[in-house]
Design an enzyme around this catalytic site. Structure first.
Site, PDB file in Angstrom:
ATOM      1  N   ASP A 189      14.630 -14.859  91.598  1.00 17.19           N
ATOM      2  CA  ASP A 189      16.027 -15.301  91.522  1.00 17.19           C
ATOM      3  C   ASP A 189      16.725 -14.774  90.267  1.00 17.19           C
ATOM      4  O   ASP A 189      17.239 -15.530  89.458  1.00 17.19           O
ATOM      5  CB  ASP A 189      16.147 -16.822  91.624  1.00 17.19           C
ATOM      6  CG  ASP A 189      15.233 -17.530  90.622  1.00 17.19           C
ATOM      7  OD1 ASP A 189      14.349 -16.871  90.062  1.00 17.19           O
ATOM      8  OD2 ASP A 189      15.425 -18.729  90.407  1.00 17.19           O
ATOM      9  N   HIS A 243      36.715 -21.658  56.877  1.00 17.44           N
ATOM     10  CA  HIS A 243      35.353 -22.139  56.621  1.00 17.44           C
ATOM     11  C   HIS A 243      34.665 -21.462  55.440  1.00 17.44           C
ATOM     12  O   HIS A 243      33.723 -22.014  54.869  1.00 17.44           O
ATOM     13  CB  HIS A 243      34.495 -22.006  57.880  1.00 17.44           C
ATOM     14  CG  HIS A 243      34.035 -20.600  58.165  1.00 17.44           C
ATOM     15  ND1 HIS A 243      34.837 -19.676  58.783  1.00 17.44           N
ATOM     16  CD2 HIS A 243      32.867 -19.963  57.896  1.00 17.44           C
ATOM     17  CE1 HIS A 243      34.188 -18.530  58.893  1.00 17.44           C
ATOM     18  NE2 HIS A 243      32.990 -18.680  58.368  1.00 17.44           N
ATOM     19  N   HIS A 277      36.484 -11.698  59.507  1.00 23.13           N
ATOM     20  CA  HIS A 277      35.446 -12.584  60.040  1.00 23.13           C
ATOM     21  C   HIS A 277      36.031 -13.965  60.346  1.00 23.13           C
ATOM     22  O   HIS A 277      35.789 -14.532  61.419  1.00 23.13           O
ATOM     23  CB  HIS A 277      34.307 -12.711  59.025  1.00 23.13           C
ATOM     24  CG  HIS A 277      33.381 -13.847  59.292  1.00 23.13           C
ATOM     25  ND1 HIS A 277      32.557 -13.907  60.399  1.00 23.13           N
ATOM     26  CD2 HIS A 277      33.154 -15.003  58.590  1.00 23.13           C
ATOM     27  CE1 HIS A 277      31.860 -15.039  60.369  1.00 23.13           C
ATOM     28  NE2 HIS A 277      32.200 -15.720  59.286  1.00 23.13           N
ATOM     29  N   GLU A 304      33.382 -21.944  49.870  1.00 30.48           N
ATOM     30  CA  GLU A 304      32.079 -21.377  49.514  1.00 30.48           C
ATOM     31  C   GLU A 304      32.214 -20.066  48.735  1.00 30.48           C
ATOM     32  O   GLU A 304      31.409 -19.787  47.836  1.00 30.48           O
ATOM     33  CB  GLU A 304      31.255 -21.143  50.786  1.00 30.48           C
ATOM     34  CG  GLU A 304      29.841 -20.669  50.527  1.00 30.48           C
ATOM     35  CD  GLU A 304      29.023 -20.577  51.813  1.00 30.48           C
ATOM     36  OE1 GLU A 304      28.018 -19.871  51.800  1.00 30.48           O
ATOM     37  OE2 GLU A 304      29.404 -21.207  52.812  1.00 30.48           O
ATOM     38  N   ASP A 305      33.222 -19.261  49.061  1.00 28.07           N
ATOM     39  CA  ASP A 305      33.249 -17.886  48.550  1.00 28.07           C
ATOM     40  C   ASP A 305      34.466 -17.520  47.712  1.00 28.07           C
ATOM     41  O   ASP A 305      34.666 -16.347  47.402  1.00 28.07           O
ATOM     42  CB  ASP A 305      33.138 -16.915  49.747  1.00 28.07           C
ATOM     43  CG  ASP A 305      31.809 -17.041  50.460  1.00 28.07           C
ATOM     44  OD1 ASP A 305      30.774 -16.893  49.795  1.00 28.07           O
ATOM     45  OD2 ASP A 305      31.802 -17.317  51.670  1.00 28.07           O
ATOM     46  N   ASP A 350      30.887 -19.436  63.998  1.00 24.39           N
ATOM     47  CA  ASP A 350      30.572 -18.599  62.841  1.00 24.39           C
ATOM     48  C   ASP A 350      29.322 -17.761  63.112  1.00 24.39           C
ATOM     49  O   ASP A 350      29.296 -16.546  62.878  1.00 24.39           O
ATOM     50  CB  ASP A 350      30.366 -19.505  61.624  1.00 24.39           C
ATOM     51  CG  ASP A 350      29.893 -18.744  60.401  1.00 24.39           C
ATOM     52  OD1 ASP A 350      30.500 -17.706  60.071  1.00 24.39           O
ATOM     53  OD2 ASP A 350      28.927 -19.193  59.751  1.00 24.39           O
TER      54      ASP A 350
END
Length: 475
Positions: free
Chosen positions: A254, A66, A42, A70-71, A134
């Site tokens: 259109d 990124h 990812h 956080e993880d 992301d």
């Protein structure tokens, strides 16, 4: 763009990018998403999305990393030591809030995360670039989530992230976010429109070919460089047009459009003259975004014409540089931030993202729900362009009033407003402005905002200023 190609194109930063790839792989390769993809896969996809938009190496590295803070168990201090304050600031800006999760509802936490993201983006716009890249990749994995979460994420993308991409002028990304989200929200209608658009494209291709040939016969004698591209509009934009006009697909004329891309601004107007000579312009469809650029730097001439055989075609005429900006928006101009010599372009760039600063200003007086509602209004797709008496252009959401205009000029002008003239005639303060209006605000020393103004103002900036004034004067 594959990351290897991006690295080859940026030899000065090859080592830094390569080190970031290895760091991301070592820390994210054992973490898996519900789809079965690793967090590293990812992260790599996010970095490649940013590379495709030709961002600087700091943004691309931030995309790679990124998820790390956080993880994983990596501490901020270790990360800061390894990658420096610039990348750390961007990564922290994208990182979701983890505090108060036990006492906040899912919606409240989501709203607070969006507020945090916007505040961080005002400090460094690259935060929102990473978040958009992301979200772009996350949409591909939505089918592995519960149905309710799919709907929420898709609606949030339609309401917030696609409009942000639009406001930044990154139309390529905007279309991707919209169509993926629309597919999740209404798969049956998405499938039906996809088939109808594909059929219309095949059905009308020979007509477009004939139009191109006719254009060439008329333009070639001028000996100017140009190229012509035909393209269908993205599916969600067609759906919006059907809703706005309250018409079925079959009555939308259109669907297919044409772009004429040339070398100079002079060429654009010469081609426009030829086009209007050989066809019939549809009234009220002509917009000159070259003379009056959008706030996201977008420039192009728009016109809709009826060809001799009765076919309606939307045509956009622009230069190569304008076409690059139309595809990548502010992203196409990020390189100007890296050169001290381009101070004029840097100032122009900063003006184009000044709306973020206004968001920060009015968000302080609102709770998270009010903030989100205000942000949606600020990101309104439909914009009007009006003028001050001196000829300065102000862009506002459609439906804005003279009071909204007053607050875009200056807080004191809004606070002291007691009347307005539009195109030389007196109008009420709740008068809704239209494209091209010339607006003059009348002020007085004893005038002040009324609480009743909150009933009709459109912009969150005006709403916040009015609330703030009344709050201060009550103290």
């Amino acid at each position: 763009m594959e990351l290897t190609k991006y690295i080859e194109a940026n030899p000065l930063h090859k080592q830094q990018i390569t080190d970031a790839v290895l760091y991301a792989e070592n820390n994210l390769k054992n973490l898996k998403r519900l789809s079965g993809r690793t967090y590293f896969q990812h992260a790599l996809a996010v970095a490649e999305n940013l590379a495709e938009l030709n961002f600087d190496y700091v943004t691309v590295i931030s995309g790679l990393l990124h998820d790390v803070l956080e993880d994983t168990q990596i501490t901020r201090e270790d990360f800061l030591t390894k990658f420096g304050s610039e990348i750390t600031t961007i990564v922290e800006g994208v990182t979701k809030l983890k505090k108060y999760t036990s006492v906040m509802s899912d919606d409240a936490r989501r709203n607070e995360n969006i507020r945090k993201l916007i505040i961080a983006s005002a400090k460094d716009i690259r935060v929102i670039f990473v978040k958009l890249a992301d979200r772009m990749d996350n949409l591909t994995d939505l089918k592995f989530l519960p149905a309710e979460k799919i709907k929420k994420i898709s609606q949030e993308t339609i309401d917030i992230y696609a409009p942000i991409a639009h406001r930044l002028g990154i139309y390529k990304l905007k279309a991707h976010l919209e169509d993926f989200s629309f597919m999740n929200l209404n798969p049956q209608l998405f499938s039906e429109l996809s088939k109808k658009i594909a059929f219309r494209e095949i059905e009308q291709q020979h007509i477009l070919d004939d139009i191109v040939e006719t254009l060439k016969k008329n333009i070639d004698p001028l000996n100017i460089q140009y190229r012509i591209k035909s393209r269908p509009k993205n599916i969600y934009s067609i759906f919006r047009k059907m809703e706005k006009q309250n018409k079925p697909f079959e009555e939308i004329q259109d669907i297919l459009g044409m772009r004429i891309i040339t070398a100079t601004v002079e060429n654009c107007y010469s081609i426009l003259g030829i086009l209007h000579t050989m066809s019939s312009p549809v009234p009220e469809t002509f917009t000159d975004y070259i003379a009056n650029p959008k706030s996201n730097m977008y420039q192009s001439i728009h016109t809709t014409v009826i060809m001799p055989d009765g076919v309606t075609v939307e045509v956009q005429i622009r230069t190569e540089e304008m076409h690059k900006t139309a595809s990548y928006g502010i992203a196409a101009h990020w390189k100007y931030k890296d050169t001290e010599k381009s101070s004029v372009k840097i100032r122009a760039f900063d003006e184009k993202i000044s709306w973020l600063a206004s968001v920060i200003e009015w968000q302080e007086n609102n709770n998270s729900n009010e903030f989100l509602a205000g942000l949606k209004a600020e990101l309104e797709f439909d914009q009007i362009f009006v003028f001050t008496p001196k000829g300065d252009i102000k862009s506002l959401p459609a439906g804005s009033t003279t009071v909204d205009f007053a607050y875009t000029v200056h807080t004191d002008i809004g606070n002291r407003c007691h009347g307005a003239k539009v195109n030389g005639k007196m109008v009420s303060l709740k008068y809704e402005l239209h494209n091209g209006d010339i607006v003059e605000i009348l002020t007085g020393k004893t005038a002040h905002p009324s609480q009743d103004w909150l009933k009709f103002v459109k912009t969150p900036t005006a709403r916040s200023k009015i609330k703030n004034y009344n709050k201060i004067t009550k103290v």
